[in-house]
Design an enzyme around this catalytic site. Sequence first.
Site, PDB file in Angstrom:
ATOM      1  N   LYS A   1      52.495  39.402  56.963  1.00 21.32           N
ATOM      2  CA  LYS A   1      53.473  39.677  58.031  1.00 21.32           C
ATOM      3  C   LYS A   1      54.456  40.742  57.560  1.00 21.32           C
ATOM      4  CE  LYS A   1      56.598  36.413  59.504  1.00 21.32           C
ATOM      5  NZ  LYS A   1      57.929  37.000  59.212  1.00 21.32           N
TER       6      LYS A   1
ATOM      7  N   SER B   1      61.948  33.511  54.413  1.00 24.03           N
ATOM      8  CA  SER B   1      63.072  32.597  54.672  1.00 24.03           C
ATOM      9  C   SER B   1      63.293  31.673  53.481  1.00 24.03           C
ATOM     10  CB  SER B   1      62.811  31.771  55.936  1.00 24.03           C
ATOM     11  OG  SER B   1      61.544  31.159  55.869  1.00 24.03           O
TER      12      SER B   1
ATOM     13  N   GLU C   1      57.852  43.174  58.880  1.00 22.22           N
ATOM     14  CA  GLU C   1      58.904  43.322  59.887  1.00 22.22           C
ATOM     15  C   GLU C   1      59.047  44.785  60.277  1.00 22.22           C
ATOM     16  OE1 GLU C   1      62.591  41.600  58.632  1.00 22.22           O
ATOM     17  OE2 GLU C   1      61.674  39.666  58.170  1.00 22.22           O
TER      18      GLU C   1
ATOM     19  N   ASP D   1      54.594  36.437  54.108  1.00 25.05           N
ATOM     20  CA  ASP D   1      55.527  37.547  54.361  1.00 25.05           C
ATOM     21  C   ASP D   1      55.452  38.574  53.246  1.00 25.05           C
ATOM     22  OD1 ASP D   1      56.903  37.398  56.752  1.00 25.05           O
ATOM     23  OD2 ASP D   1      58.381  35.976  55.986  1.00 25.05           O
TER      24      ASP D   1
ATOM     25  N   GLU E   1      61.105  37.381  67.350  1.00 23.86           N
ATOM     26  CA  GLU E   1      62.215  36.501  66.947  1.00 23.86           C
ATOM     27  C   GLU E   1      63.461  36.856  67.745  1.00 23.86           C
ATOM     28  OE1 GLU E   1      62.835  36.070  62.715  1.00 23.86           O
ATOM     29  OE2 GLU E   1      64.769  35.082  63.020  1.00 23.86           O
TER      30      GLU E   1
HETATM   31  O1  KIV Z   1      60.511  34.043  56.985  1.00 21.00           O
HETATM   32  C1  KIV Z   1      60.247  33.265  57.908  1.00 21.00           C
HETATM   33  O2  KIV Z   1      60.160  32.044  57.756  1.00 21.00           O
HETATM   34  C2  KIV Z   1      60.031  33.832  59.231  1.00 21.00           C
HETATM   35  C3  KIV Z   1      60.094  32.888  60.391  1.00 21.00           C
HETATM   36  C4  KIV Z   1      61.498  32.507  60.667  1.00 21.00           C
HETATM   37  C5  KIV Z   1      59.458  33.452  61.580  1.00 21.00           C
HETATM   38  O3  KIV Z   1      59.867  35.008  59.365  1.00 21.00           O
END
Ligand code: KIV
Length: 270
Positions: free
Chosen positions: A118, A52, A120, A90, A187
């Site tokens: 993380k 994000s 997706e 991420d 989400e």
């Molecule tokens: O990238 C991010 O900050 C996220 C959150 C919104 C869960 O994946």
Amino acid sequence: MSTHRKAGAITLTSLKKMKRAGEKFVCLAAYDACFAGVADKAGVEVLLVGDSLGMVLQGHDSTLPVTMNDMIYHMGCVKRGNEGALLMGDMPFMSYASESQTLQNAAALMRAGAQVVKLEGGAWIANTTRLLAERGIPVCAHMGLTPQSVNRIGGFHVQGRDTSQAQSIIEEAQLLEESGASLLLLECVPVTLAKTITEMLEIPVVGIGAGPETDGQIMVLHDVLGISPITPKFVKNFLAESDAGIPGAIEAYVDAVKSGRFPAQEHCFH
Ligand code: KIV
């Protein structure tokens, strides 16, 4: 320091214990050392260096332009500001498209400070999840609205509203747990779907726009502070109510999640 934080660093075991005890845990997406330190002291249990950052820091209209180098840079910053929160990073768009890329990029993120990566996706990340978990890299699977797929989905829309899509999300969440995922993030899904998945899985489930029934909640720092250019239904500006500035706003977010006051009905999808 918030009264909520137990002594010692947070681990995946701590989160599992909290799930079993029915104690909510708090996650926050943050991108630099200073805010990481404030959030850690406020009692945030998991700090996410989220892609994000492409939208809130870099001003893009999606997370797609974010690179591994961006993630590694910001992970290093957050690591230096943090003492006790679990650090999650991420894997950005297309950084886990092949096995060799996945291993190289996940290792780089872990070397920069991540303790969990993380990814997706649904069933299609099951093999990747197993590949990483077998090599000692914990995975958080991010399902529901997956912003890296915004072009395929056709916008930032709520997912799992119809029965067949909800059923697929349930089955794929189960598959990802069986494939070795250590956490699941949901989400923008309806409250009942998030509740079903949270009760079904042994691993802790974190929600954003997924209602109050998940084991933990996550928000983006800039949403907590009410300074994001867009304010989706599921976010709350905690700075507006704070009489102790930014640290007070983050503590208020922690308190609201722990006490079950956030998310409230107006932040949920049905
Ligand atoms: O990238 C991010 O900050 C996220 C959150 C919104 C869960 O994946």
